[in-house]
Design an enzyme around this catalytic site. Sequence first.
Site, PDB file in Angstrom:
ATOM      1  N   ASN A 350       0.841  -1.200   0.000  1.00  0.00           N
ATOM      2  CA  ASN A 350       0.000   0.000   0.000  1.00  0.00           C
ATOM      3  C   ASN A 350       0.875   1.248   0.000  1.00  0.00           C
ATOM      4  OD1 ASN A 350      -2.240   1.598   0.003  1.00  0.00           O
ATOM      5  ND2 ASN A 350      -3.062   0.886   1.956  1.00  0.00           N
ATOM      6  N   HIS A 382      -8.246   3.240   9.405  1.00  0.00           N
ATOM      7  CA  HIS A 382      -8.915   2.029   8.947  1.00  0.00           C
ATOM      8  C   HIS A 382     -10.270   1.822   9.617  1.00  0.00           C
ATOM      9  CE1 HIS A 382      -4.983   0.857   7.248  1.00  0.00           C
ATOM     10  NE2 HIS A 382      -5.684   0.048   6.480  1.00  0.00           N
TER      11      HIS A 382
END
Length: 704
Positions: A350, A382
């Site tokens: 990522n 998240h």
Amino acid sequence: MLESPTFIENSDCYDGSRIFTWLADMVGLSVDLVNFLICQVSALFLASLFRSFLHPSKVSCEVRHAFGLSLGLTFGYFCFGQQAIHIAGLPLICYIVIRTQDPRIVQRSVMLVAMGYLLCVHLMRQFYDYGSYALDITGPLMIITQKVTSLAFSIHDGFVRQDEDLTKAQQYHAIRKMPSALEYFSYVWHFQSIMAGPLVFYKDYIEFVEGYNLLKRPASNANLDNGKSELVLEPSPTKTVIRKVLGSMVCAFIFMKFVKIYPVKNMKDDDFINGTSIPYKFWYAMMATTCIRFKYYHAWLLADAICNNSGLGFTGYDKDGNAKWDLISNINVLSFEFASNMRDAINNWNCGTNRWLRTLVYERVPKKYGTLLTFALSAVWHGFYPGYYLTFATGAVMVTAARFARRMFRHRFQSTQVTRMFYDILTCITTRIVMGYATFPFVLLEFMGSIKLYLRFYLCLHLISLVTIFILPKFIRGEPRSQRSSRNSAGTDVKANNCDGKITANANADQPLALANTNDLNAEEEEEGEDSKLAKRNDTMPQQQQQPQQQQQAIITCARDAITVPHDQCEMDQLSSKLKEKIEAETKNIEEFIDKTVTETVSGIVEFKNDLMRDIEFPKLKLAAGTVSSGAANLVDAAAAGLRKRNISSTVHDSNSNNTGTATTDHAPEENSGAFLKKEIDVINAVVQQANVLPAVLSNGHAK
């Protein structure tokens, strides 16, 4: 034997379009995944039209902005239905904050508003659809949050801070002109990355839309206003796009094939927790998390291919004349899977989020809090699932322990090639085991299920990490600083520029240097401690003795900031390098097949190209800064104006092209000149991938 749960689960909470329910039933996927794939495949083909028909040389940047944001909103409503209101709400509120708040506090205000909005949506999702993996609006909102916060920090850097207080990356991304509404919402909603990323920084996106990315820039650690700039030939991304699409399909196949064999939900069953051995638990955790990763590989590679197919991501050519499309790549699959330490694994996973976290947090907080605060923001971004926080807390401990262990043990295995290879194999296997141990709570999501499994592991890796951090350094000495310094400086000749302190690094042929991306935190702290001790000693020394040492210390500091030796070039991570070379050799066969196919397709004009290359010499045009009014800004404006010229006249030559050093080519007789020039440009576009050296071409102000 544990029974695998059903892979297909339709969520009643999904609010997107259900037009293609029949297709979902036919292929055996949930309707949300079918809608996602339809949007991404459509975006892949529309990206090609965007690059060809809406090229900056043919249409204005306003048209490109409007087209990109319109498609993005359409995809958002198709996939998320009424939930798409959040796609509009979050950036609208943040834009009001950007336009009304003082630049000195705008970055904090936008961060507070964007993260607060995102966390509210995360919390609502957990209430009405807890533990579901169905496609929902939180995914695009996470990407939008990255965009608006990075834009706010760039505005703060450009309007408030001085260049000498900024890092090189912050200097590059600093914004000194407030974005208009069209530019802002196009950046937030553009169709290439609204569904699955990757993160594109505002400056890179605006340069792409306006055509500035076709200006060849100097290196990031060089002065941008170097007096020269040139237009570069924009290559076709076809080969890169095909490679990434094929990789995405392979990852999707692996995920769908093996996720049924190693379902994550089995890890919280009592039969698995109590009825399996510890080695099997480690194996299952490693395989289950690996299968889940291939789902992300599929989405990120496909999203990267969409961006590249629209022309976004091109960064120029390497020394061999090969086009580079790595500006916004979100994943390096081979580098992650074969990483021999946690730091390299994290840096290749990522990548867009890593750049965002590094730019917003790690580079702006005190070094001793950098790792902790970076992991904390990542966990909050998240959502609120307990498994996220267990993973990031465990990851922080594991990364810290890996740094201590590396310092204590690595240098002991560097004496021979055999010991080096043994060390690389051992660390690669260890990294895979640690990755499964640390990340299974991330996909399991639940707190008690994760804790029960960790207790069945007897917290063994947690205990080993704590011993490595707090106890082993008292008994095992790390690599002496003198040996580490001599090893790092071997093969590298660093010279200081007397006038501005720039660094020129010359490496041996077998040890090329690269721009530094990340440094070991503990090493930095240790070096900073040595620097402070040296400064204290210098206070008691005569001035004439201090000056040479200060100059030498400045050279070392600047060199450390500017360059570093890649891991595979300093005899570390040998296993990762060799495995990647073997896999890349196989993928090269596919690329050669693609090249052969393209060559046969354009074989009718290749002969004409050979004749043309014998008769016409393509000049490499350079636009001197002295020919424009002042500085690099006017230079960029002049080049961009040339990019946007739509018509190529065969009979009338632009007199301004001679003033800027534009080269002209001889034309055929007047009645055939238009057709000849058109055919010449078509030939150049067709054979650009065949050339060994790709020259910069500017024909009557039109860059293709």
